[in-house]
Design an enzyme around this catalytic site. Sequence first.
Site, PDB file in Angstrom:
ATOM      1  N   HIS A   3       0.749  -1.257  -0.014  1.00  0.00           N
ATOM      2  CA  HIS A   3       0.219  -0.081  -0.226  1.00  0.00           C
ATOM      3  C   HIS A   3       1.030   1.494  -0.061  1.00  0.00           C
ATOM      4  CE1 HIS A   3      -3.100  -3.106   2.369  1.00  0.00           C
ATOM      5  NE2 HIS A   3      -2.902  -3.133   1.199  1.00  0.00           N
ATOM      6  N   TYR A  16       3.967   2.464   1.623  1.00  0.00           N
ATOM      7  CA  TYR A  16       3.996   2.581   2.609  1.00  0.00           C
ATOM      8  C   TYR A  16       5.925   2.407   3.022  1.00  0.00           C
ATOM      9  CZ  TYR A  16      -0.140   3.736   4.196  1.00  0.00           C
ATOM     10  OH  TYR A  16      -1.965   4.042   4.498  1.00  0.00           O
TER      11      TYR A  16
HETATM   12  C1  LIG Z   1     -10.308   1.080   8.513  1.00  0.00           C
HETATM   13  C2  LIG Z   1      -9.648   0.277   8.428  1.00  0.00           C
HETATM   14  C3  LIG Z   1      -8.087   0.255   8.389  1.00  0.00           C
HETATM   15  C4  LIG Z   1      -6.605  -0.216   7.782  1.00  0.00           C
HETATM   16  N1  LIG Z   1      -5.995  -0.240   8.080  1.00  0.00           N
HETATM   17  C5  LIG Z   1      -4.342  -1.107   7.718  1.00  0.00           C
HETATM   18  C6  LIG Z   1      -4.043  -1.227   7.949  1.00  0.00           C
HETATM   19  O1  LIG Z   1      -3.560  -0.347   9.014  1.00  0.00           O
HETATM   20  N2  LIG Z   1      -2.710  -1.830   7.546  1.00  0.00           N
HETATM   21  C7  LIG Z   1      -2.744  -2.556   6.364  1.00  0.00           C
HETATM   22  O2  LIG Z   1      -2.142  -3.459   5.726  1.00  0.00           O
HETATM   23  N3  LIG Z   1      -4.449  -2.062   5.621  1.00  0.00           N
HETATM   24  C8  LIG Z   1      -5.166  -1.581   6.455  1.00  0.00           C
HETATM   25  N4  LIG Z   1      -6.075  -1.518   6.027  1.00  0.00           N
HETATM   26  C9  LIG Z   1      -6.850  -2.605   4.595  1.00  0.00           C
HETATM   27  C10 LIG Z   1      -7.290  -3.987   5.893  1.00  0.00           C
HETATM   28  O3  LIG Z   1      -6.316  -4.789   5.914  1.00  0.00           O
HETATM   29  C11 LIG Z   1      -7.858  -4.674   4.138  1.00  0.00           C
HETATM   30  O4  LIG Z   1      -6.357  -5.340   3.368  1.00  0.00           O
HETATM   31  C12 LIG Z   1      -8.531  -4.244   3.254  1.00  0.00           C
HETATM   32  O5  LIG Z   1      -9.965  -3.647   4.171  1.00  0.00           O
HETATM   33  C13 LIG Z   1      -9.517  -5.615   2.420  1.00  0.00           C
HETATM   34  O6  LIG Z   1     -10.068  -6.370   2.958  1.00  0.00           O
HETATM   35  P1  LIG Z   1     -11.849  -5.907   3.396  1.00  0.00           P
HETATM   36  O7  LIG Z   1     -13.092  -5.723   2.360  1.00  0.00           O
HETATM   37  O8  LIG Z   1     -12.472  -7.523   4.036  1.00  0.00           O
HETATM   38  O9  LIG Z   1     -12.648  -4.304   4.167  1.00  0.00           O
HETATM   39  C14 LIG Z   1      -7.753  -0.993   6.254  1.00  0.00           C
HETATM   40  C15 LIG Z   1      -9.034  -1.068   6.260  1.00  0.00           C
HETATM   41  C16 LIG Z   1      -9.939  -0.213   6.830  1.00  0.00           C
HETATM   42  C17 LIG Z   1     -11.069  -0.762   6.125  1.00  0.00           C
END
Ligand SMILES: Cc1cc2nc3c(=O)[nH]c(=O)nc-3n(C[C@H](O)[C@H](O)[C@H](O)COP(=O)(O)O)c2cc1C
Length: 367
Positions: free
Chosen positions: A174, A176
Site C-alpha cells: 500500500h 508505505y
Molecule cells: C478501517 C481500515 C483500516 C485499515 N488499516 C490497515 C492497516 O493498518 N494495515 C493494512 O495493511 N491494511 C489496512 N487496511 C486494509 C485491510 O487490511 C484490508 O486489506 C481491506 O480492508 C480489504 O479487506 P475487506 O474488504 O475484508 O475489508 C485497513 C482497512 C480498513 C477498512
Amino acid sequence: MGSTTSVLFEPATIGSLELPNRIVMAPMTRSFSPGGVPGDNVVDYYRRRAENDVGLILTEGVHPNTTTADGTPNVPDIVTAEAKAGWKKVADAVHGARGKIGIQLWHEGPYRNPAKSSSPDIPSWSASGFKVPGKPLWEPMSQAQIEQAITEFVDAAVAAKEAGFDCVEFHGAHSYLLDSFFWAKTNQRTDEWGGDWTGRTKFACEIIHRTRAIVGGNFPLIIRLSQWKQQDFAAKAAQSPEELSQWLSPLVDAGVDAFHCSQRRFWEPEFEGYDLNFAGWAKKLTGLPSISVGSVGLSGEFTATYAGEVSQPASLEKLTDRMGANEFDFIAVGRALLQDPEWVLKIREERRDDLMEFSKDALATLY
Ligand SMILES: Cc1cc2nc3c(=O)[nH]c(=O)nc-3n(C[C@H](O)[C@H](O)[C@H](O)COP(=O)(O)O)c2cc1C
C-alpha cells in the site's frame, strides 16, 4: 458447520504456528491508542474476536518508531515501555481466549502526514523521496537512515515477541515505507537499495534476515505485499509471474514464512490469461502458505467505504470455491470483522440472516 464453508474451518499452519481455521483478521488501523499506548478498550476489542474463533488476529498497523513512522494520530507503537506493556495485555487476553495474534509493523514512510505526526519537523522517509512518482518531496533516505530503519523494525519485532505475540507481519504493501522500495516507480535509487528486484527487495530482506537471526526459527514472519498502490489502484509492481518470482524469491531466502497478498477484491485474477489471484501466485511460485484478502462477505470494496458506500453481506461461494481448490491457504477478513466480532461464528453456523452490513459509522467505535 455448513458443508459449503467447511473448507474455512480446517486447521493449517504458518511456520511453527498451528491455527485452528483459515480465517485471519485483516490488519485495520483503529486510532484508539492515545500516546501510542493500547489501553483496555483495545484489549477488549481483540479479545472479543479471539473469543469468537478468529483463527489468527493481525493487529492494526503498529509503528516501529515514534518519529518518521508516525503520521496518523492515536496509532499505537511498540517502542515505549508503556506501549509494550499495553500490547502484552492484548496478547495475554487473546491467549486467555485460546486465540492467536500477530502484530503488524507499519512504517508510514511517504504516506505519513507530517502535520499529524508527533515529529512534524522531521522530513518523511522513503526510497527516493517520492509520494507521486517523478515528483520528489524529500531527500532519498541516506545510508544511515536505512540502517536506522532496519534496526527499528528488528527491535520492534523482537519487542513484539517479548510482549507475547505469536508472529509478526511486516507491512510491505500500500505504498508505505517498505513498498516505496519495492515499486520501481518510487524507487529510482542507483545504489545497492535500488535497481533490479534484488536491489529493491534488499531493504525488506535485511529486516527479515536480521529479525530471523534474533527471534529464531519458531517465530513466524509474514510479509504483506500489494501490487496496487495508493497512487494508482491499477498498478502492477510485478507485470508477470516471472517478475513476481523475482520479487518473492529473495524474501523467501531472507526467511519469511508466509505472504499476505493484498487485493481489493480477492476473486480478481492477477495476470491476464490465468485465473489465479495474487495469493494464488505467491503460493504457487514459492510453496509457502499465503493469505488472500479483499471484500470477503461484503458487496463493495474497502476504499468505497471512505466515500460513504454501505456494503451489504455477500455470498462466500467464490471464496470457498478458490479455497476448496487449494489456491491459497488463508483468507483475511477486514470490515466484516471490524463490524461484527461474531462474524466467524455466524459463518460457521450459517446464520446468514444475522450478518451485518458495513458502513463507515463502525469506524467511530471500538467494539
Ligand atoms: C478501517 C481500515 C483500516 C485499515 N488499516 C490497515 C492497516 O493498518 N494495515 C493494512 O495493511 N491494511 C489496512 N487496511 C486494509 C485491510 O487490511 C484490508 O486489506 C481491506 O480492508 C480489504 O479487506 P475487506 O474488504 O475484508 O475489508 C485497513 C482497512 C480498513 C477498512
